[in-house]
Design a protein around this motif. Structure first.
Motif, PDB file in Angstrom:
ATOM      1  N   ARG A  23       0.829  -1.208   0.000  1.00 35.73           N
ATOM      2  CA  ARG A  23       0.000   0.000   0.000  1.00 35.73           C
ATOM      3  C   ARG A  23       0.862   1.256   0.000  1.00 35.73           C
ATOM      4  N   ASN A  24       1.726   1.309  -1.007  1.00 35.87           N
ATOM      5  CA  ASN A  24       2.478   2.526  -1.339  1.00 35.87           C
ATOM      6  C   ASN A  24       3.173   3.116  -0.120  1.00 35.87           C
ATOM      7  N   TRP A  25       3.998   2.331   0.510  1.00 34.67           N
ATOM      8  CA  TRP A  25       4.769   2.774   1.684  1.00 34.67           C
ATOM      9  C   TRP A  25       5.903   3.673   1.186  1.00 34.67           C
ATOM     10  N   ASP A  26       5.543   4.873   0.755  1.00 29.49           N
ATOM     11  CA  ASP A  26       6.484   5.761   0.084  1.00 29.49           C
ATOM     12  C   ASP A  26       7.137   6.772   1.011  1.00 29.49           C
ATOM     13  N   ASP A  27       6.844   6.710   2.293  1.00 29.15           N
ATOM     14  CA  ASP A  27       7.466   7.594   3.268  1.00 29.15           C
ATOM     15  C   ASP A  27       7.721   6.772   4.525  1.00 29.15           C
ATOM     16  N   PRO A  28       8.896   6.924   5.156  1.00 29.67           N
ATOM     17  CA  PRO A  28       9.201   6.066   6.313  1.00 29.67           C
ATOM     18  C   PRO A  28       8.257   6.257   7.483  1.00 29.67           C
ATOM     19  N   ASP A  29       7.571   7.405   7.550  1.00 28.49           N
ATOM     20  CA  ASP A  29       6.666   7.680   8.667  1.00 28.49           C
ATOM     21  C   ASP A  29       5.199   7.438   8.311  1.00 28.49           C
ATOM     22  N   LYS A  30       4.929   6.841   7.185  1.00 31.03           N
ATOM     23  CA  LYS A  30       3.548   6.700   6.719  1.00 31.03           C
ATOM     24  C   LYS A  30       2.740   5.755   7.590  1.00 31.03           C
ATOM     25  N   TYR A  31       3.360   4.686   8.064  1.00 36.09           N
ATOM     26  CA  TYR A  31       2.672   3.679   8.865  1.00 36.09           C
ATOM     27  C   TYR A  31       3.479   3.400  10.127  1.00 36.09           C
ATOM     28  N   VAL A  32       2.833   3.559  11.298  1.00 40.28           N
ATOM     29  CA  VAL A  32       3.492   3.342  12.593  1.00 40.28           C
ATOM     30  C   VAL A  32       2.482   2.724  13.543  1.00 40.28           C
ATOM     31  N   SER A  33       2.946   1.810  14.405  1.00 40.73           N
ATOM     32  CA  SER A  33       2.123   1.277  15.498  1.00 40.73           C
ATOM     33  C   SER A  33       2.957   1.277  16.774  1.00 40.73           C
ATOM     34  N   MET A  34       2.321   1.686  17.880  1.00 37.37           N
ATOM     35  CA  MET A  34       3.026   1.847  19.145  1.00 37.37           C
ATOM     36  C   MET A  34       2.427   0.935  20.218  1.00 37.37           C
ATOM     37  N   VAL A  35       3.279   0.171  20.861  1.00 41.21           N
ATOM     38  CA  VAL A  35       2.854  -0.802  21.862  1.00 41.21           C
ATOM     39  C   VAL A  35       2.487  -0.076  23.152  1.00 41.21           C
ATOM     40  N   PHE A  36       1.386  -0.524  23.771  1.00 39.76           N
ATOM     41  CA  PHE A  36       0.990  -0.011  25.084  1.00 39.76           C
ATOM     42  C   PHE A  36       1.133  -1.159  26.103  1.00 39.76           C
ATOM     43  N   HIS A  37       2.194  -1.274  26.881  1.00 35.38           N
ATOM     44  CA  HIS A  37       3.224  -0.303  27.134  1.00 35.38           C
ATOM     45  C   HIS A  37       4.528  -1.074  27.166  1.00 35.38           C
ATOM     46  N   TRP A  38       5.657  -0.404  26.995  1.00 36.26           N
ATOM     47  CA  TRP A  38       6.929  -1.130  26.988  1.00 36.26           C
ATOM     48  C   TRP A  38       7.395  -1.487  28.391  1.00 36.26           C
ATOM     49  N   ASP A  39       6.892  -0.774  29.412  1.00 32.88           N
ATOM     50  CA  ASP A  39       7.388  -0.924  30.782  1.00 32.88           C
ATOM     51  C   ASP A  39       6.238  -1.255  31.722  1.00 32.88           C
ATOM     52  N   GLY A  40       6.451  -2.155  32.670  1.00 32.53           N
ATOM     53  CA  GLY A  40       5.422  -2.452  33.653  1.00 32.53           C
ATOM     54  C   GLY A  40       5.781  -3.652  34.489  1.00 32.53           C
ATOM     55  N   VAL A  41       4.817  -4.094  35.290  1.00 37.48           N
ATOM     56  CA  VAL A  41       5.010  -5.280  36.118  1.00 37.48           C
ATOM     57  C   VAL A  41       4.141  -6.434  35.630  1.00 37.48           C
ATOM     58  N   GLU A  42       3.202  -6.147  34.725  1.00 42.84           N
ATOM     59  CA  GLU A  42       2.317  -7.192  34.213  1.00 42.84           C
ATOM     60  C   GLU A  42       3.029  -8.003  33.129  1.00 42.84           C
ATOM     61  N   PRO A  43       2.580  -9.237  32.915  1.00 37.21           N
ATOM     62  CA  PRO A  43       3.208 -10.055  31.866  1.00 37.21           C
ATOM     63  C   PRO A  43       2.880  -9.577  30.466  1.00 37.21           C
ATOM     64  N   PHE A  44       1.843  -8.738  30.310  1.00 30.71           N
ATOM     65  CA  PHE A  44       1.468  -8.258  28.978  1.00 30.71           C
ATOM     66  C   PHE A  44       2.066  -6.874  28.702  1.00 30.71           C
ATOM     67  N   ARG A  45       3.330  -6.691  29.028  1.00 28.18           N
ATOM     68  CA  ARG A  45       4.126  -5.541  28.612  1.00 28.18           C
ATOM     69  C   ARG A  45       5.328  -6.072  27.832  1.00 28.18           C
ATOM     70  N   LEU A  46       6.203  -5.172  27.388  1.00 32.00           N
ATOM     71  CA  LEU A  46       7.397  -5.609  26.666  1.00 32.00           C
ATOM     72  C   LEU A  46       8.527  -5.980  27.617  1.00 32.00           C
ATOM     73  N   THR A  47       8.595  -5.281  28.747  1.00 27.27           N
ATOM     74  CA  THR A  47       9.607  -5.604  29.749  1.00 27.27           C
ATOM     75  C   THR A  47       8.975  -5.512  31.129  1.00 27.27           C
ATOM     76  N   GLN A  48       9.599  -6.175  32.074  1.00 23.81           N
ATOM     77  CA  GLN A  48       9.159  -6.102  33.468  1.00 23.81           C
ATOM     78  C   GLN A  48      10.256  -5.473  34.314  1.00 23.81           C
TER      79      GLN A  48
END
Length: 477
Positions: A315-340
């Motif tokens: 889908r015409n990814w013609d700019d590096p910033d055209k499509y972005v997704s951000m994880v909620f959240h990278w930091d925490g104490v729960e197992p459903f984060r990126l780090t603990q």
């Protein structure tokens, strides 16, 4: 600042995540004054898609962001004038309780190659239409615009050079036609019997979005729509985007550079792409919140971002910033984060899956120009990473197959092939994967281990294993 999501009822059932493994391969008014990002080489990489809520501070945290391929951060700037219109304007703090200094964070991001998205929110209690409710419309719009102008003026200038500013967060829910639990926009009847607020859309356009958007454009920066949550529904989102205010004689979509939604599947982006991005007026589609309890499925993030990359390449990814997704959240104490949190900080299974993805797909991305053919019970997708052909496959235990009809055989040596666990990065024995060319098709057989890495599923669903198959050199189609 952001809400914590702890109710399973807030999100669709995790079983729907299986739909993420699709294979989508195929053989202005108020025009923005911002200019394209300079220095773009045209190369697209997986890391350009990956962001997180929050910031990386300590050197060890920065190193973990790099290992996971995170290239964007998102958080609030403030607190503005929290207690009185007589307060000095404060915009030097960030974090859930404005407990961190913002300027050094932004400078650190610039030094370490991270992009910054600043959130502009909310209404101080003294200026709220609903008394002491920070999620309600401001009584004095000038107080809101003074805060927005102060943030954008300061942080769009050197040495910070922030170009992306998000207006509000999840102005949706029962007041806007969605579900009640998704509302970050309140009105005079918010505490009433049904929470109906007749002027919800009009007030948001006239008092929040258009005034802030005009300021952002004045400073030649980009407007990111305040995230629209999955509970609000795409149809209602479109209704809000295209509502024309008789007061300002404008629609929100005329003052949006990047559409933003929250917690939606990749396939759900298509209506927005076709309507607003393929031929404008929007520049791209972001999701500034994904994950959270969806990450109770250990496959979620790896499947999401791989599928997102395949989708973007088509889908015409013609700019590096055209499509972005951000994880909620990278930091925490729960197992459903990126780090603990801890000493040392540790990756969760989802964080480790991003590390494996970043190591397995590190190169310049390109689409596979021919359709894939998966064997029974196999789902997945494929793309090129530099000269490697990389498949992501999800399948139950046993011998499985995938083929690529029309892919020419190499003229030199037979390429290497590896079968890699998507959660641990461990490569399977060479005897567990093999390839050959037959009748103009690449054929791969691979053995899924009996001890699969997927979460248990309800009967009669069979647990699946998520893995990458890497063919070491690119062949002409």
């Amino acid at each position: 600042m952001f809400k914590q999501r702890h109710s399973h009822a807030r999100r669709r059932a995790l079983q729907t995540l299986a739909a993420l493994a699709s294979v989508p391969f195929h053989a202005v008014a108020a025009t923005a004054v911002a200019v394209p990002r300079s220095g773009d080489t045209g190369t697209r990489r997986m890391t350009q898609l990956i962001g997180s809520n929050g910031w990386a501070g300590a050197p060890a945290d920065i190193a973990m962001w790099h290992q996971m391929g995170i290239s964007w951060g998102r958080d609030v700037a403030g607190p503005g004038q929290p207690d009185s219109p007589r307060d000095a304007m404060r915009i030097d703090r960030t974090g859930p309780s404005y407990d961190s200094n913002l300027p050094p964070v932004l400078l650190s991001n610039n030094r370490n190659g991270f992009r910054s998205l600043l959130l502009l929110a909310y209404t101080p209690g003294w200026n709220a239409t609903v008394a002491d409710d920070s999620k309600s419309a401001p009584v004095d719009v000038n107080a809101w615009t003074q805060y927005v102008d102060a943030v954008v003026r300061k942080y769009s200038a050197p040495p910070y050079n922030v170009r992306y500013f998000q207006i509000w967060n999840e102005a949706a829910g029962r007041l806007s036609g969605g579900l009640q639990q998704a509302t970050f926009w309140h009105g005079p009847a918010a505490g009433g019997k049904d929470g109906v607020y007749d002027r919800a859309m009009q007030d948001y356009v006239e008092r929040i979005h258009i005034p802030a958007a005009r300021i952002i454009r004045k400073y030649r920066c980009y407007i990111v729509y305040g995230g629209w949550p999955d509970q609000g529904g795409v149809d209602t989102y479109i209704k809000w985007l295209e509502y024309r205010s008789p007061v300002v004689n404008a629609r929100m979509i005329d003052w949006v550079d990047y559409l933003d939604i929250h917690y939606m599947k990749v396939a759900e982006l298509d209506p927005l792409y076709e309507r607003y991005v393929r031929n404008g007026p929007a520049r791209g589609i972001w999701q500034t919140e994904i994950g959270d309890r969806y990450m109770e499925d250990p496959h979620y993030l790896a499947r999401y971002f791989f599928d997102f990359a395949v989708w973007a390449l088509d889908r015409n990814w013609d700019d590096p910033d055209k499509y972005v997704s951000m994880v909620f959240h990278w930091d925490g104490v729960e197992p459903f984060r990126l780090t603990q949190r801890g000493n040392p900080r540790k990756y969760t299974v989802s964080g480790r899956a991003l590390v494996v993805l970043n190591r397995t797909v590190p190169g310049a991305l390109a689409p596979v120009p021919v359709p894939l053919k998966f064997g029974p019970d196999v789902a997945g997708g494929a793309l090129y990473s530099d000269k490697d052909l990389v498949f992501q496959v999800a399948a139950p235990a046993g011998w499985r197959t995938v083929s690529v009809p029309g892919l020419k055989a190499p003229v030199a040596r037979q390429p290497d092939v590896r079968f890699i666990d998507a959660l641990t990065g461990q490569a399977a024995p060479a005897s567990d994967v093999a390839l050959d060319w037959d009748s103009g098709a690449l054929n791969i057989r691979f053995k899924v281990p009996a001890n699969v890495n997927g979460a248990p599923r309800k009967p009669p669903e069979v647990p699946v294993h998520l893995a990458y198959i890497v063919v070491s050199s690119r062949q002409a189609a």
